[in-house]
Design an enzyme around this catalytic site. Structure first.
Site, PDB file in Angstrom:
ATOM      1  N   GLU A 127       0.855  -1.181   0.000  1.00 33.83           N
ATOM      2  CA  GLU A 127       0.000   0.000   0.000  1.00 33.83           C
ATOM      3  C   GLU A 127       0.893   1.234   0.000  1.00 33.83           C
ATOM      4  OE1 GLU A 127      -2.782   0.381   3.263  1.00 33.83           O
ATOM      5  OE2 GLU A 127      -3.812   2.025   2.260  1.00 33.83           O
ATOM      6  N   HIS A 303      -6.849  -2.207  14.990  1.00 31.52           N
ATOM      7  CA  HIS A 303      -7.042  -1.456  13.746  1.00 31.52           C
ATOM      8  C   HIS A 303      -6.796  -2.350  12.531  1.00 31.52           C
ATOM      9  CE1 HIS A 303      -6.804   2.267  11.233  1.00 31.52           C
ATOM     10  NE2 HIS A 303      -6.005   1.502  10.509  1.00 31.52           N
ATOM     11  N   GLU A 304      -5.671  -3.022  12.506  1.00 29.86           N
ATOM     12  CA  GLU A 304      -5.346  -3.846  11.335  1.00 29.86           C
ATOM     13  C   GLU A 304      -6.303  -5.025  11.229  1.00 29.86           C
ATOM     14  OE1 GLU A 304      -3.468  -2.244   9.468  1.00 29.86           O
ATOM     15  OE2 GLU A 304      -2.597  -0.929  10.989  1.00 29.86           O
TER      16      GLU A 304
HETATM   17  N1  TRP Z   1      -3.181   0.786   5.727  1.00 29.11           N
HETATM   18  C1  TRP Z   1      -2.190   1.044   6.728  1.00 29.11           C
HETATM   19  C2  TRP Z   1      -2.975   1.351   7.995  1.00 29.11           C
HETATM   20  O1  TRP Z   1      -3.417   0.522   8.663  1.00 29.11           O
HETATM   21  C3  TRP Z   1      -1.334   2.215   6.390  1.00 29.11           C
HETATM   22  C4  TRP Z   1       0.029   1.929   5.892  1.00 29.11           C
HETATM   23  C5  TRP Z   1       0.901   1.030   6.355  1.00 29.11           C
HETATM   24  C6  TRP Z   1       0.725   2.616   4.875  1.00 29.11           C
HETATM   25  N2  TRP Z   1       2.078   1.130   5.693  1.00 29.11           N
HETATM   26  C7  TRP Z   1       1.995   2.077   4.788  1.00 29.11           C
HETATM   27  C8  TRP Z   1       0.388   3.654   4.038  1.00 29.11           C
HETATM   28  C9  TRP Z   1       2.939   2.562   3.892  1.00 29.11           C
HETATM   29  C10 TRP Z   1       1.333   4.125   3.130  1.00 29.11           C
HETATM   30  C11 TRP Z   1       2.596   3.580   3.054  1.00 29.11           C
HETATM   31  O2  TRP Z   1      -3.315   2.418   8.316  1.00 29.11           O
HETATM   32 ZN    ZN Z   2      -5.594   1.625   8.533  1.00 31.48          ZN
END
Ligand code: TRP
Ligand code: ZN
Length: 886
Positions: A127, A303-304
């Protein structure tokens, strides 16, 4: 690094993908000096995208293409076009299969995006757009595919090979290598892909879901950390149970894995069935992690895990919709934490954080709506606005609809969109359909940036026994948005009588009173609500629980605030009254300081805090929160032009005065709590957090008096404790004191004792980086030479440089500009190593508009210097160029 000028991407340009990928079969061959990735993509024309066969444009960056086939036919250089970001070829049929082989270099990937190495372990972060650094692909969240993944690596160094879903096969190869194949039965976008290979140990447990399925739970860590996983495992099981009970959401695979890595750009990542975490958000044990760290682990694990539904089963159509999953999931984890610990304390912490940091972002050059409509680099939009304000927006919907209707709406949303990639509008539509309410005006919270102001005035008419409150809302201009339309602002309120009791609330036109605390919807630019049956002029308690993310103002006197501190039935507003009283007192001191007058502390603050300390029926965590004066960051945020030095001296003066005046009750409470802490083994539970937080804030005040008995107590607490919460506070107050010998000894002993624990060393760096005594920059520069420091590890960068720039305003904002120059030097170096971290580190420089013209000039000059420093990543380019334009 880019070769073209970064370009802006607009929500209004969204188009459905031309092609879809039904199946993705990946094979990774991991080696020490390179890795090979083979991808087989089973593709077809998207029936929703119109007629004909347009060119297929795959995303890909930093890939060395070794082989490319279309339906098993090898393609030559003339059959496709390659740029540094895309691979374009021409399909000849509706359905086809692409095979590609690429070489990549995880061993030298310092950006920590795509496939990279953290220590000796391979891991991924995809991501938002990291998958394109792994293979050629349609790297966008509305392309969802079923994945199978085979990983092969040397067996001795990488005994554990993981990917998403379930393990379906494994074997050994000649030459000491082995392999494993994983299959994820759920369609997912590429950003949820994950792979891990390493020498890891795991803690195992299991969870039986509400329908009776058994799920294996595994937390993988480096062997030396195997004793620090229990808290995360407990948190995971609590999260799974909570999501079943509160949202009716059950886990869907047979296995759920968490892997802890030391080098990670953010907190953690919700990859399907294989969450990858910053080790700081997994590892927690009494002697190495503070209470705050324990609570952070609990919150991030939740959260995750919650993303499995809010994010994975139902995902985002495009990255403009990021808050669809993040705002919702933050709201879910905040409610979870509130249920696990103290609800009011959690709310206080979240609001204090929001008002200090998100409000500042919303007032600065990077301000953007919860659903942005344009960006250059999506990594820059994982912001406080998308996350925290996004969560506030969900909370407001929850407040307006009530929890039962909200639950009907979330059920409908999950059912209607399971397996889809959707938009914030789809979410609101489900809430509208479930509630029968029109949320069209409410949706302005998604599209208009900036923090609304809500000015409230009152009028009492004794003759008609009516009391009116008039609300005037306005919202400042933000980049690209000058005129804003009125928001829907839910204002929860009560009216207190002279004894501090909540009066029954009957609005004009109503037949009877409706409760004693209720939610009004303010929807107009100016709107008056009139309450009847008011025997005398009441005192309003407004925006209870911080029911909307706005800047509320009401002309309270200090005596009225003291009354609310004592009597408000809403715990959050009792705290808030104390904060507003402190703000008034501190602003008065700041004025005195600026005019060169002797500072005089309003004794009412002493009286108010004394009565809290002397009342042992109050929740200790609340007392601790109420003893904490508003931070320098918040005082900066609410200033027109922030006078860093006056803010600091005024606040320190107030703390000093309070410490002297309240020495006795502080000392009593400190000793009582310290005695209990000494005699009770560490427990990570709310009542224990509360006891330690009051003990520690008391100690931090007491040390300001520099009395010998306090120093002795502090040293004793430092030496004799079984937990990092007591030890680190003792160290922090020593570091902030003038007891130079004791300070130096403690710092040396601490580093010696914990030199092999990187997370503890992070705390050691932070405590020193945040020390406001003169000479801060020199201390930080010295610490950068310490063997435990490296710019390649984001936790280290945050702990030292981030803490200095973000939590040490008097030193960072030194009038000679040395702090600014130091920060921009680091940003320029990090731009080449890790653009995401470089761009985040920049935030304090983007706030130049808050300071005097001398500092503004110095800050802007540093931004210019970064801009001119050579080839910038899109991440840094976007933040710097927008900051200079603003
Ligand atoms: N989706 C992740 C969260 O729980 C966010 C995230 C994790 C992220 N690593 C990242 C976003 C690296 C950008 C780049 O919030
Ligand atoms: Zn998140």
């Amino acid at each position: 690094m880019r070769t073209e000028q970064p370009k802006m991407i607009y929500l209004k340009d969204y188009q459905v993908p031309d092609y879809l990928i039904d199946e993705t079969h990946l094979t990774f061959e991991l080696y020490e000096d390179h890795s090979l990735v083979h991808a087989q993509l089973v593709m077809r024309r998207n029936p929703d995208a119109g007629a004909g066969l347009p060119p297929l444009v795959l995303d890909g960056q930093q890939l060395e293409l070794l082989e490319l086939k279309l339906d098993d036919r090898p393609l030559g250089a003339g059959d496709y076009q390659l740029s540094d970001s895309h691979l374009t070829l021409q399909p000849t049929q509706e359905r086809f299969v692409i095979d590609s082989s690429v070489r990549i270099h995880p061993e030298s990937n310092t950006a920590l995006e795509g496939l990279y190495k953290s220590g000796s372990m391979f891991c991924t972060q995809c991501e938002a757009e990291g998958f394109r650094k792994i293979t050629y692909y349609l790297d966008r969240p509305d392309v969802m595919s079923k994945f199978t993944t085979t990983v092969s690596a040397e067996q001795h160094a990488y005994p554990v090979l993981l990917s998403n879903g379930n393990p379906i096969a494994s074997g050994v190869e000649e030459g000491g290598r082995h392999w494993a194949t994983w299959e994820d039965p759920f369609k997912k976008p590429a950003y949820l892909f994950a792979l891990v290979a390493g020498d890891l140990w795991c803690v195992e447990d299991s969870f039986t879901t509400m329908s009776g399925r058994e799920v294996a739970l595994r937390i993988y860590v480096e062997p030396e950390n195997i004793d620090k996983c229990q808290h995360a495992m407990d948190s995971l099981k609590k999260s799974m149970k909570w999501d079943e009970e509160v949202y009716g959401r059950e886990y869907d695979l047979d296995i759920f894995m968490i892997v802890a890595v030391n080098d990670f750009n953010m907190g953690a990542m919700e990859n399907k069935g294989l969450n990858i975490f910053n080790s700081s958000c997994v590892l927690a044990k009494a002697d190495t992690a503070t209470d705050a760290a324990h609570q952070r682990v609990e919150a991030v694990v939740a959260h995750e895990y919650f993303h499995n539904w809010s994010g994975n089963r139902v995902t985002c159509r495009d990255w403009f919709q990021l808050s669809l999953k993040e705002g919702f999931t933050v709201f879910r984890d905040a409610e979870f934490s509130a249920d696990m610990n103290s609800r009011t304390v959690k709310r206080i912490e979240d609001v204090a954080y929001l008002r200090t940091h998100q409000f500042a972002e919303d007032a600065g050059p990077m301000a953007h709506p919860v659903r942005p409509d344009a960006f250059i680099e999506i990594s820059n939009f994982y912001t406080l606005t998308v996350y925290e304000k996004g969560s506030e927006v969900l909370r407001m919907i929850h407040t307006l609809l009530g929890s039962e209707t909200f639950r009907k709406g979330s059920d409908l949303y999950f059912e209607r969109h399971d397996g889809q990639a959707v938009t914030c509008d789809d979410f609101i539509q489900a809430m509208e359909d479930a509630s029968g309410r029109d949320l069209s005006q409410f949706k302005r919270w998604y599209t208009q940036a900036g923090t609304p102001r809500l000015a409230v005035s009152e009028a009492f008419d004794a003759a008609t026994r009516t009391y009116s409150l008039t609300f005037r809302q306005s919202c400042p201009a933000t980049p690209g948005q000058n005129d804003k339309l009125p928001f829907v602002i839910p204002v929860e309120l009560g009216l207190l009588d002279a004894q501090g009791q909540d009066l029954p609330l009957r609005l004009q036109g109503e037949r009877a009173a409706v409760g004693r605390s209720r939610v009004l919807s303010v929807t107009e630019a100016e709107q008056t609500f009139t309450f009847v049956d008011m025997p005398a002029k009441p005192l309003p308690s407004l925006l209870r629980g911080f029911s909307a993310p706005v800047k509320l103002s009401f002309p309270y006197s200090r005596d009225q605030l003291m009354f609310l501190m004592q009597h408000d039935s809403d715990g959050f507003n009792r705290w808030e009254a104390g904060q507003q009283l402190s703000v008034q007192v501190l602003q008065e001191l700041i004025g005195q300081q600026q005019r060169g007058e002797t500072m005089q502390l309003d004794q009412r603050l002493v009286t108010a805090l004394r009565s809290l300390l002397e009342n042992d029926r109050l929740d200790q965590a609340m007392v601790a929160e109420m003893l904490s004066l508003p931070g320098e960051g918040y005082l900066t945020e609410i200033s027109e032009v922030a006078d860093v030095d006056a803010i600091h001296s005024a606040r320190e003066f107030a703390r000093q005065q309070l410490a002297e005046a309240l020495f006795e009750p502080l000392w009593q409470r400190y000793q009582a709590n310290r005695k209990l802490s000494r005699n009770t083994p560490y427990v990570a539970e709310a009542a224990h957090f509360a006891r330690r937080s009051l003990q520690n804030i008391a100690l931090s005040y007491l040390m300001l008096t520099e009395r010998a008995e306090v120093l002795a107590a502090c040293l004793e607490q430092y030496e004799v404790c079984d937990n990092m919460t007591e030890r680190l506070t003792a160290l922090a107050v020593l570091v902030g004191s003038n007891f130079d010998t004791e300070k130096a000894e403690a710092l040396t002993a601490f580093a010696e004792h914990f030199k092999d624990n990187p997370l503890v060393m992070d705390q050691w760096f932070s405590v020193q980086a945040a020390c406001t005594l003169p000479g801060g920059l020199a201390r930080v520069q010295q610490l950068m030479q310490h063997p435990a420091f490296t710019l390649k590890n984001p936790n280290k960068v945050r702990a030292l440089i981030g803490a200095f720039a973000g939590q040490n305003p008097v030193n960072f904002h030194a009038v000679d500009g040395s702090g600014y120059r130091f920060l921009s030097d680091q940003v320029i170096i990090l731009n080449a190593l890790n653009p995401q971290i470089a761009a985040r580190l920049l935030a304090p420089l983007t706030r130049w508009a808050k300071y005097d013209s001398n500092r503004q000039g110095l800050m802007k000059a540093e931004l210019q210097r970064i801009l001119a420093s050579g080839e910038l990543s899109s991440d840094v380019f976007e933040v710097v160029s927008k900051s200079l334009a603003g």
